[in-house]
Design a protein around this motif. Structure first.
Motif, mmCIF file in Angstrom:
data_model
loop_
_atom_site.group_PDB
_atom_site.id
_atom_site.type_symbol
_atom_site.label_atom_id
_atom_site.label_comp_id
_atom_site.label_asym_id
_atom_site.label_seq_id
_atom_site.Cartn_x
_atom_site.Cartn_y
_atom_site.Cartn_z
ATOM 1 N N LEU A 220 0.797 -1.207 0.000
ATOM 2 C CA LEU A 220 0.000 0.000 0.000
ATOM 3 C C LEU A 220 0.840 1.272 0.000
ATOM 4 O O LEU A 220 0.299 2.357 -0.047
ATOM 5 C CB LEU A 220 -0.893 0.025 1.247
ATOM 6 C CG LEU A 220 -2.375 -0.163 1.025
ATOM 7 C CD1 LEU A 220 -3.108 0.035 2.336
ATOM 8 C CD2 LEU A 220 -2.923 0.760 -0.025
ATOM 9 N N ARG B 234 -6.250 5.365 4.463
ATOM 10 C CA ARG B 234 -6.742 4.248 3.642
ATOM 11 C C ARG B 234 -6.347 2.910 4.250
ATOM 12 O O ARG B 234 -7.127 1.954 4.257
ATOM 13 C CB ARG B 234 -6.212 4.365 2.215
ATOM 14 C CG ARG B 234 -6.845 5.468 1.394
ATOM 15 C CD ARG B 234 -6.569 5.265 -0.086
ATOM 16 N NE ARG B 234 -5.142 5.266 -0.384
ATOM 17 C CZ ARG B 234 -4.447 6.360 -0.682
ATOM 18 N NH1 ARG B 234 -5.051 7.543 -0.722
ATOM 19 N NH2 ARG B 234 -3.160 6.279 -0.951
ATOM 20 N N SER C 204 -8.948 0.068 5.594
ATOM 21 C CA SER C 204 -8.922 -1.268 4.989
ATOM 22 C C SER C 204 -8.718 -2.353 6.035
ATOM 23 O O SER C 204 -9.348 -3.412 5.991
ATOM 24 C CB SER C 204 -7.808 -1.332 3.933
ATOM 25 O OG SER C 204 -8.007 -0.379 2.919
ATOM 26 N N ILE D 267 -8.666 -9.281 -1.328
ATOM 27 C CA ILE D 267 -8.427 -7.917 -0.832
ATOM 28 C C ILE D 267 -7.261 -7.909 0.151
ATOM 29 O O ILE D 267 -6.404 -7.012 0.122
ATOM 30 C CB ILE D 267 -9.702 -7.370 -0.160
ATOM 31 C CG1 ILE D 267 -10.822 -7.218 -1.191
ATOM 32 C CG2 ILE D 267 -9.424 -6.029 0.510
ATOM 33 C CD1 ILE D 267 -12.151 -6.812 -0.585
ATOM 34 N N ILE E 21 -3.896 -5.421 0.440
ATOM 35 C CA ILE E 21 -3.840 -4.266 1.343
ATOM 36 C C ILE E 21 -3.288 -4.547 2.742
ATOM 37 O O ILE E 21 -2.875 -3.605 3.420
ATOM 38 C CB ILE E 21 -5.229 -3.601 1.465
ATOM 39 C CG1 ILE E 21 -6.240 -4.543 2.130
ATOM 40 C CG2 ILE E 21 -5.732 -3.130 0.116
ATOM 41 C CD1 ILE E 21 -6.424 -4.359 3.581
#
Length: 542
Positions: free
Chosen positions: A12, A30, A34, A204, A208
């Motif tokens: 990230l 962010r 996440s 995902i 992340i």
């Protein structure tokens, strides 16, 4: 010896991270959002499967042509394995990095769910639930550690509040979906529903989840063998006593397990590389908070079992309708968790831990005043108080525990917290069934819990007397948890304010000498639990 090793930077990290503080703050925001999404989703899935399976047990037993005493192990094997493995699952996060390990737990949980759905008989279903439990242990143990590694202490209570939200929503979904899915399309889909969610979550997570600091920690084989053997003997013996009554064999299992615990403690204290660093428990706040969490799980979960038996066995409700009466409490808990989490960040956890578990004890006292003819509307009303107490206690307790662990022990302390909580949950089932079944045959109490038998007349009144006695026992346990929450002590003086710290996506490796051991007095780089950093309003002292 525990030494940090370098870890690769997170995927990230934006290319312009060093060009200005604005882009860095956006990247950090962010990342935090996440991480909260994935940890909340993981806890939600674990909670869904805990309640959804209970409602499907009678149907599963019938369709698999297996006795209830066998199918009930789909619940017990899950609790037993998560209890045994949670501490080591947390330690894996210390060794391999908390992000990758958490993601692996999601993958294992998803695979286990798929196998459960295709199981042709009860034995394979139980084995698949064991696989699912391994993934669940990894998720349960590492979620708080991932949050602690990424989110600063001044926002951590709110993050743990969202974990409570995920658990409460998952319990609600399990209650609502369990009856609907089992009735309309079949019990197998209560497991299949996890598969697409798990696949998306793993995809995902690979993108992340940060590769947090890794620590070179040797595996403590003697400690693990002693700990696992002790827990298996205690839990298995207690389960069999609850299921079939007290025998010499089952008592010997429990006694042998208890006898191994002192040996485990001695081995850990004398080990240079202990499985659980028990020396950290010299911290009064950490030790008392861990024990309060165990007692809360022991007292609180047994109440849910007891109410289920009361509503199904004495009031004649179906499992679905009985569970629906408890939904308001879960809804309140889901709303209250994030709300009180923010209060914990500002004022500290001590008062909220104490008030939360005390509210649960008062709710249990209210339940104990019911009779076999009481208005059923009292159940959801009392559950509101119970849910509010849960929303206060869980984020405060998690924040108190995780903020006291040293950086290299976040995973193991998080795992120990999960192990004690799971053990409390497992023993709460034993406690409820043992005490409540003292007035009726044990197999009748089993069938009452599963919703396949209901009692009327004098036998029903006798059974309610047993349930009330168990409720009194739960209230005493919760009161002890409240006392531990309060008498754990107050925090040390707030360190001199410095710049607020934000989690680095690839932090420099701290040397062991820079990680202060207990008592901690130099904590400028790690804010105290519930303590605002510079620029935050100090709303009160714990």
């Amino acid at each position: 010896m525990t030494t940090p090793v370098s870890s690769a930077p997170s995927t990230l990290v934006p290319a312009d991270r060093t060009t200005g503080s604005g882009s860095s703050e956006r990247a950090t925001a962010r990342l935090e959002a996440s991480v909260l999404l994935l940890t909340t989703l993981g806890i939600l899935m674990v909670a869904v499967d805990s309640t959804i399976v209970i409602l499907a047990l009678p149907t599963m037993a019938r369709e698999l042509a297996s006795p209830l005493q066998t199918v009930i192990w789909t619940i017990l094997i899950y609790l037993l394995i998560t209890t045994v493995l949670t501490t080591q699952a947390g330690r894996l996060g210390d060794v391999l990095g908390r992000g990758p390990v958490y993601n692996a737990g999601f993958a294992v949980f998803t695979i286990g769910s798929a196998v459960c759905g295709f199981a042709p008989n009860a034995q394979i279903l139980i084995a698949a639930r064991a696989v699912q439990a391994i993934g669940g242990a990894v998720l349960f143990a590492n979620a708080p550690a991932v949050i602690t590694a990424v989110i600063p202490a001044v926002r951590r209570g709110r993050a743990f509040g969202l974990m409570v939200f995920g658990f409460s929503v998952g319990a609600i979904l399990g209650i609502l979906l369990g009856g609907v899915i089992t009735t309309l399309i079949g019990w197998r889909y209560i497991f299949f529903i996890n598969v697409p969610i798990g696949i998306v979550a793993v995809a995902i997570g690979i993108r992340i989840l940060p590769r947090t600091e890794r620590y070179r920690v040797s595996f403590d084989a003697p400690g693990f063998v002693l700990f696992a053997t002790a827990l298996v003997l205690i839990c298995y013996g207690a389960i069999e006593i609850a299921s079939f009554g007290t025998t010499i064999t089952y008592l010997l299992y429990v006694v042998a397990g208890l006898a191994l615990l002192p040996a485990f403690i001695v081995a850990e204290l004398n080990s240079e590389r202990p499985m659980v660093d028990l020396r950290q428990l010299k911290d009064r706040i950490l030790g008392f908070s861990l024990m309060a969490g165990f007692l809360q799980a022991l007292g609180y979960l047994s109440v849910i079992f007891l109410l289920t038996m009361y509503l199904q066995g004495l009031r004649g409700l179906s499992p679905l309708n009985a569970s629906l009466l408890l939904v308001p409490g879960y809804v309140v808990g889901a709303i209250a968790g994030p709300f009180f989490g923010r209060r914990v960040d500002r004022f500290g956890p001590r008062a909220y831990m104490t008030a939360g578990v005390a509210a649960m004890a008062v709710a249990v006292l209210c339940y104990s005043t019911l009779t076999v003819t009481s208005w059923l509307g009292w159940i959801p009303m009392i559950s509101l108080l119970q849910g509010c107490g849960a929303g206060m206690f869980y984020p405060a307790n998690n924040s108190a525990i995780m903020s006291r662990a040293s950086p290299s022990a976040l995973g193991s302390i998080s795992g120990l917290r999960g192990t004690l909580s799971n053990m409390g949950t497992l023993l709460s089932f034993v406690l409820a069934l043992t005490i409540a079944s003292a007035s009726v045959p044990r197999y009748v109490a089993y069938e009452v819990f599963l919703g396949t038998t209901n009692l009327v007349g004098g036998v029903g009144a006798q059974f309610w007397d047993g349930i009330r006695a168990a409720l009194y026992g739960s209230m005493v346990i919760l009161t002890a948890a409240a006392a531990l929450s309060w008498f754990r002590g107050t925090n040390e003086a707030v360190p001199a304010p410095g710049p607020a710290t934000t989690p680095s996506l690839s932090p420099p490796a701290p040397s062991p000498s820079t990680v202060p051991m207990l008592p901690r007095t130099e904590t400028a780089s790690r804010p105290r639990e519930g303590r605002p950093s510079e620029g935050e309003e100090i709303g009160g002292a714990d």
